[in-house]
Scaffold this motif. Structure first.
Motif, PDB file in Angstrom:
ATOM      1  N   LEU A   1       4.225  -5.235 -22.150  1.00  0.00           N
ATOM      2  CA  LEU A   1       4.687  -5.890 -20.936  1.00  0.00           C
ATOM      3  C   LEU A   1       3.977  -7.199 -20.649  1.00  0.00           C
ATOM      4  CD1 LEU A   1       4.824  -2.709 -18.654  1.00  0.00           C
ATOM      5  CD2 LEU A   1       6.668  -3.687 -20.041  1.00  0.00           C
ATOM      6  N   GLY A   2       2.892  -7.468 -21.348  1.00  0.00           N
ATOM      7  CA  GLY A   2       2.181  -8.722 -21.163  1.00  0.00           C
ATOM      8  C   GLY A   2       1.163  -8.660 -20.043  1.00  0.00           C
ATOM      9  N   HIS A   3       0.728  -9.837 -19.592  1.00  0.00           N
ATOM     10  CA  HIS A   3      -0.301  -9.936 -18.563  1.00  0.00           C
ATOM     11  C   HIS A   3       0.341  -9.900 -17.174  1.00  0.00           C
ATOM     12  CE1 HIS A   3      -3.608 -10.860 -21.336  1.00  0.00           C
ATOM     13  NE2 HIS A   3      -2.744 -11.602 -21.998  1.00  0.00           N
ATOM     14  N   PRO A   4      -0.297  -9.229 -16.213  1.00  0.00           N
ATOM     15  CA  PRO A   4       0.221  -9.211 -14.840  1.00  0.00           C
ATOM     16  C   PRO A   4       0.237 -10.609 -14.230  1.00  0.00           C
ATOM     17  CG  PRO A   4      -1.380  -7.458 -15.167  1.00  0.00           C
ATOM     18  CD  PRO A   4      -1.458  -8.350 -16.384  1.00  0.00           C
ATOM     19  N   LEU A   5       1.138 -10.829 -13.281  1.00  0.00           N
ATOM     20  CA  LEU A   5       1.186 -12.096 -12.569  1.00  0.00           C
ATOM     21  C   LEU A   5      -0.046 -12.227 -11.677  1.00  0.00           C
ATOM     22  CD1 LEU A   5       4.952 -12.437 -11.540  1.00  0.00           C
ATOM     23  CD2 LEU A   5       3.817 -13.107 -13.660  1.00  0.00           C
ATOM     24  N   PRO A   6      -0.513 -13.455 -11.461  1.00  0.00           N
ATOM     25  CA  PRO A   6      -1.813 -13.651 -10.795  1.00  0.00           C
ATOM     26  C   PRO A   6      -1.848 -13.286  -9.322  1.00  0.00           C
ATOM     27  CG  PRO A   6      -0.730 -15.758 -11.241  1.00  0.00           C
ATOM     28  CD  PRO A   6       0.057 -14.716 -11.965  1.00  0.00           C
ATOM     29  N   HIS A   7      -0.709 -13.128  -8.661  1.00  0.00           N
ATOM     30  CA  HIS A   7      -0.737 -12.789  -7.238  1.00  0.00           C
ATOM     31  C   HIS A   7      -0.850 -11.283  -7.011  1.00  0.00           C
ATOM     32  CE1 HIS A   7       3.394 -11.833  -8.167  1.00  0.00           C
ATOM     33  NE2 HIS A   7       3.658 -11.469  -6.932  1.00  0.00           N
ATOM     34  N   LEU A   8      -0.946 -10.519  -8.130  1.00  0.00           N
ATOM     35  CA  LEU A   8      -1.028  -9.071  -8.052  1.00  0.00           C
ATOM     36  C   LEU A   8      -2.301  -8.567  -8.709  1.00  0.00           C
ATOM     37  CD1 LEU A   8       2.618  -8.246  -9.205  1.00  0.00           C
ATOM     38  CD2 LEU A   8       1.787  -8.321  -6.844  1.00  0.00           C
ATOM     39  N   SER A   9      -2.740  -7.385  -8.270  1.00  0.00           N
ATOM     40  CA  SER A   9      -3.802  -6.650  -8.940  1.00  0.00           C
ATOM     41  C   SER A   9      -3.176  -5.371  -9.482  1.00  0.00           C
ATOM     42  CB  SER A   9      -4.934  -6.332  -7.963  1.00  0.00           C
ATOM     43  OG  SER A   9      -5.904  -5.509  -8.571  1.00  0.00           O
ATOM     44  N   VAL A  10      -3.359  -5.117 -10.779  1.00  0.00           N
ATOM     45  CA  VAL A  10      -2.682  -3.989 -11.427  1.00  0.00           C
ATOM     46  C   VAL A  10      -3.719  -3.080 -12.071  1.00  0.00           C
ATOM     47  CG1 VAL A  10      -0.993  -3.302 -13.174  1.00  0.00           C
ATOM     48  CG2 VAL A  10      -0.618  -5.382 -11.821  1.00  0.00           C
ATOM     49  N   GLN A  11      -3.562  -1.779 -11.856  1.00  0.00           N
ATOM     50  CA  GLN A  11      -4.402  -0.770 -12.496  1.00  0.00           C
ATOM     51  C   GLN A  11      -3.535   0.107 -13.397  1.00  0.00           C
ATOM     52  OE1 GLN A  11      -6.038   0.301  -8.322  1.00  0.00           O
ATOM     53  NE2 GLN A  11      -7.561   1.108  -9.739  1.00  0.00           N
TER      54      GLN A  11
ATOM     55  N   THR B   1      -1.137  -3.736  -6.524  1.00  0.00           N
ATOM     56  CA  THR B   1      -1.570  -4.174  -5.204  1.00  0.00           C
ATOM     57  C   THR B   1      -1.217  -5.645  -5.018  1.00  0.00           C
ATOM     58  OG1 THR B   1      -3.428  -2.612  -5.214  1.00  0.00           O
ATOM     59  CG2 THR B   1      -3.519  -4.413  -3.621  1.00  0.00           C
ATOM     60  N   VAL B   2      -0.506  -5.953  -3.934  1.00  0.00           N
ATOM     61  CA  VAL B   2      -0.186  -7.339  -3.594  1.00  0.00           C
ATOM     62  C   VAL B   2      -1.407  -7.935  -2.906  1.00  0.00           C
ATOM     63  CG1 VAL B   2       1.384  -8.873  -2.359  1.00  0.00           C
ATOM     64  CG2 VAL B   2       2.245  -6.719  -3.315  1.00  0.00           C
ATOM     65  N   LYS B   3      -2.030  -8.920  -3.531  1.00  0.00           N
ATOM     66  CA  LYS B   3      -3.316  -9.440  -3.038  1.00  0.00           C
ATOM     67  C   LYS B   3      -3.209 -10.004  -1.625  1.00  0.00           C
ATOM     68  CE  LYS B   3      -5.085 -10.639  -7.649  1.00  0.00           C
ATOM     69  NZ  LYS B   3      -5.495 -11.744  -8.555  1.00  0.00           N
ATOM     70  N   ALA B   4      -2.118 -10.704  -1.326  1.00  0.00           N
ATOM     71  CA  ALA B   4      -2.017 -11.386  -0.033  1.00  0.00           C
ATOM     72  C   ALA B   4      -1.887 -10.420   1.134  1.00  0.00           C
ATOM     73  CB  ALA B   4      -0.821 -12.345  -0.046  1.00  0.00           C
ATOM     74  N   THR B   5      -1.305  -9.254   0.901  1.00  0.00           N
ATOM     75  CA  THR B   5      -1.040  -8.320   1.996  1.00  0.00           C
ATOM     76  C   THR B   5      -1.810  -7.013   1.880  1.00  0.00           C
ATOM     77  OG1 THR B   5       0.851  -7.312   0.848  1.00  0.00           O
ATOM     78  CG2 THR B   5       1.287  -9.263   2.221  1.00  0.00           C
ATOM     79  N   GLY B   6      -2.327  -6.714   0.688  1.00  0.00           N
ATOM     80  CA  GLY B   6      -2.991  -5.438   0.476  1.00  0.00           C
ATOM     81  C   GLY B   6      -2.032  -4.286   0.243  1.00  0.00           C
ATOM     82  N   GLN B   7      -0.733  -4.580   0.175  1.00  0.00           N
ATOM     83  CA  GLN B   7       0.249  -3.526  -0.058  1.00  0.00           C
ATOM     84  C   GLN B   7       0.002  -2.869  -1.415  1.00  0.00           C
ATOM     85  OE1 GLN B   7       4.261  -4.911  -0.573  1.00  0.00           O
ATOM     86  NE2 GLN B   7       5.158  -2.856  -0.473  1.00  0.00           N
ATOM     87  N   ARG B   8      -0.070  -1.542  -1.423  1.00  0.00           N
ATOM     88  CA  ARG B   8      -0.340  -0.779  -2.637  1.00  0.00           C
ATOM     89  C   ARG B   8       0.918  -0.010  -3.025  1.00  0.00           C
ATOM     90  NH1 ARG B   8      -5.000   0.761  -5.318  1.00  0.00           N
ATOM     91  NH2 ARG B   8      -5.055   2.829  -6.283  1.00  0.00           N
ATOM     92  N   ILE B   9       1.318  -0.153  -4.273  1.00  0.00           N
ATOM     93  CA  ILE B   9       2.586   0.400  -4.735  1.00  0.00           C
ATOM     94  C   ILE B   9       2.340   1.343  -5.900  1.00  0.00           C
ATOM     95  CG2 ILE B   9       4.859  -0.159  -5.702  1.00  0.00           C
ATOM     96  CD1 ILE B   9       4.359  -3.025  -4.411  1.00  0.00           C
ATOM     97  N   HIS B  10       2.822   2.562  -5.776  1.00  0.00           N
ATOM     98  CA  HIS B  10       2.776   3.537  -6.863  1.00  0.00           C
ATOM     99  C   HIS B  10       4.055   3.381  -7.686  1.00  0.00           C
ATOM    100  CE1 HIS B  10      -0.728   6.042  -5.604  1.00  0.00           C
ATOM    101  NE2 HIS B  10      -0.473   5.446  -4.460  1.00  0.00           N
ATOM    102  N   SER B  11       3.936   2.946  -8.915  1.00  0.00           N
ATOM    103  CA  SER B  11       5.116   2.653  -9.731  1.00  0.00           C
ATOM    104  C   SER B  11       5.795   3.894 -10.291  1.00  0.00           C
ATOM    105  CB  SER B  11       4.713   1.743 -10.902  1.00  0.00           C
ATOM    106  OG  SER B  11       3.937   2.467 -11.845  1.00  0.00           O
ATOM    107  N   LYS B  12       5.051   5.000 -10.397  1.00  0.00           N
ATOM    108  CA  LYS B  12       5.529   6.213 -11.070  1.00  0.00           C
ATOM    109  C   LYS B  12       5.813   5.968 -12.550  1.00  0.00           C
ATOM    110  CE  LYS B  12       7.447   8.343  -6.903  1.00  0.00           C
ATOM    111  NZ  LYS B  12       8.630   8.994  -6.279  1.00  0.00           N
ATOM    112  N   ASP B  13       5.173   4.926 -13.106  1.00  0.00           N
ATOM    113  CA  ASP B  13       5.239   4.630 -14.539  1.00  0.00           C
ATOM    114  C   ASP B  13       3.869   4.885 -15.158  1.00  0.00           C
ATOM    115  OD1 ASP B  13       7.892   3.766 -14.443  1.00  0.00           O
ATOM    116  OD2 ASP B  13       7.313   1.699 -13.981  1.00  0.00           O
ATOM    117  N   LEU B  14       3.863   5.431 -16.362  1.00  0.00           N
ATOM    118  CA  LEU B  14       2.626   5.614 -17.113  1.00  0.00           C
ATOM    119  C   LEU B  14       2.395   4.395 -18.004  1.00  0.00           C
ATOM    120  CD1 LEU B  14       2.655   9.331 -18.325  1.00  0.00           C
ATOM    121  CD2 LEU B  14       1.078   8.281 -16.691  1.00  0.00           C
ATOM    122  N   GLY B  15       1.171   3.898 -17.997  1.00  0.00           N
ATOM    123  CA  GLY B  15       0.869   2.747 -18.836  1.00  0.00           C
ATOM    124  C   GLY B  15      -0.611   2.601 -19.075  1.00  0.00           C
TER     125      GLY B  15
END
Length: 433
Positions: free
Chosen positions: A273-283, A297-311
């Protein structure tokens, strides 16, 4: 002549053309103060939808784009379900009244307006996702800054521009770069190939199904310039074929809540999938052997999103996708990823499509099942024996079924959950016992 903002099929549309398209609506009282209102829009004319979108976005209006093939009752139901104030269906603009909303209070829009979308619904009922335009502007800035390989390319968007993939990454990102995108609504493969020839340095945005069809129809001596993949990673055999037919193969990954999350400008293997976009934090997981859910995690808002994808991340910091958490098959405590099984069966002569999914099992918890489409009849017992030499015992499907076609959702994706449910409905669980 004024430079076009975008093309639809063979027709260019300038700012003056767009102003003319929206002039009639701009005079309607419903659009005099659009801030805070939610408009559901279902237009047959793609140019009219894009002109309306480009006009409403800076005004701070909220918009739910509805696929132009949607019949009126379904469009009206979507407007009600998403709390819209008005529905523009063709040339008819109507208020979605509190009565049609069943007494439910309309949903308030965020300051500055929102783009309203529905999730794909692959793991259940689709849900409403309202993303503020300011968040989309951050995504666009990050996408353009990160995906530098696209700067000199002209997007050819052969997918719905009522969906975020075609609208944001295809159309709005092109406008962010100052490039006029070419939107294709005539999905005849010969027409699309002609449009790609007319735009030699193109970046094609399309579904994997359409791209595979174009590959079969493209003359052997021709190559596509650049192709963008989205959604589930292609099986390894298909990916190899595609890499041989284009100069650049790209893959992007995202989710309804965050938009585009990562981009690879050079896909060399399935799931990259490549490198994450810089406005996001990805684990994600630390390695292929230690995957984990992809958390965004959206850095500007702190919104945390569970993708339900394994990676997982590799040693270069690139993100890899393995499977949906719901699609992972747990056979006696061992995880089986459907893509790994499908890649093997797609290597069997004559098999064109293969989808692995799960069913409950009284002894192992879950078992692997497989449906496939082939050019001719194949002996499934012989096929299973063939697979035993290429798969681990826990990966070999307990049920292998040849079908004429594999059903897909309206967005072109396969729902393994629905395949599992359909098998149960047919009363075939005893096969797994």
């Amino acid at each position: 002549m004024t430079a076009p903002l975008f093309y639809v099929d063979n027709t260019p549309y300038s700012q003056a053309d767009c102003d003319h398209i929206v002039r009639g609506l701009a005079e309607r009282p419903e659009f005099q103060s659009p801030v805070g209102c939610r408009f559901a829009v279902c237009l047959q004319d793609t140019a009219h939808w894009l002109a309306l979108c480009l006009w409403l976005k800076p005004l701070g209006a909220s918009v739910l784009p509805i696929h132009p093939g949607t019949p009126y009752p379904a469009a009206n139901a979507l407007a009600e379900d998403t709390g819209c104030s008005y529905l523009l269906f063709g040339e008819q603009l109507q208020e979605v009244t509190p009565e049609t909303l069943g007494g439910v209070t309309r949903t308030a829009s965020a300051e500055g307006g929102e783009l309203i979308q529905l999730s794909s619904g692959t793991t259940g009922k689709a849900k409403t996702i309202a993303r503020p335009w300011r968040d989309i502007d951050r995504e666009l800035a990050a996408y353009v800054a990160h995906f530098t390989e696209a700067r000199a390319l002209t997007p050819v968007v052969a997918c719905p521009v009522t969906h975020s993939y075609g609208l944001i990454c295809g159309v709005l990102a092109a406008r962010e770069r100052g490039i006029a995108p070419h939107v294709v609504t005539n999905l005849n493969p010969r027409f699309i190939i002609a449009r790609l020839r007319a735009v030699p340095e193109h970046l094609l945005y399309a579904s994997p199904t359409l791209i595979s069809l174009l590959m079969r129809m493209l003359p052997e001596q021709e190559m596509l310039h650049a192709v963008m993949l989205s959604g589930a990673p292609l099986p390894a055999p298909v990916l190899t074929q595609l890499r041989d037919r284009c100069l650049r193969l790209c893959q992007q990954y995202g989710c309804s809540e965050a938009g585009c999350v990562a981009v690879s400008a050079d896909v060399t293997e399935p799931g990259l999938l490549g490198h994450p976009l810089p406005h996001l934090s990805v684990q994600a997981g630390a390695s292929a052997g230690q995957p984990d859910e992809i958390l965004i995690t959206v850095k500007a808002t702190g919104q945390r999103i569970h993708s339900k994808d394994l990676g997982y991340f590799d040693h270069r910091g690139q993100l890899h996708f393995l499977a949906r958490t719901d699609d992972t098959i747990n056979v006696a405590g061992i995880n089986v990823y459907p893509g790994a099984v499908e890649d093997v069966f797609l290597g069997y002569p004559g098999i064109r499509e293969a989808v692995a999914f799960k069913q409950p099992d009284a002894f192992a918890g879950e078992r692997v099942c497989l449906r496939f489409v082939a050019d001719s009849d194949i002996d499934t017992d012989q096929l299973r024996q063939w697979s035993r030499d290429r798969l681990s015992p826990h990966q070999v499907p307990s049920l292998i079924e040849q079908v004429e076609s594999i059903s897909r959702l309206p967005n072109g994706k396969v729902s393994r959950r629905l395949l599992s449910e359909s098998l149960a409905d047919k009363g075939q669980r005893e096969v797994l016992a």
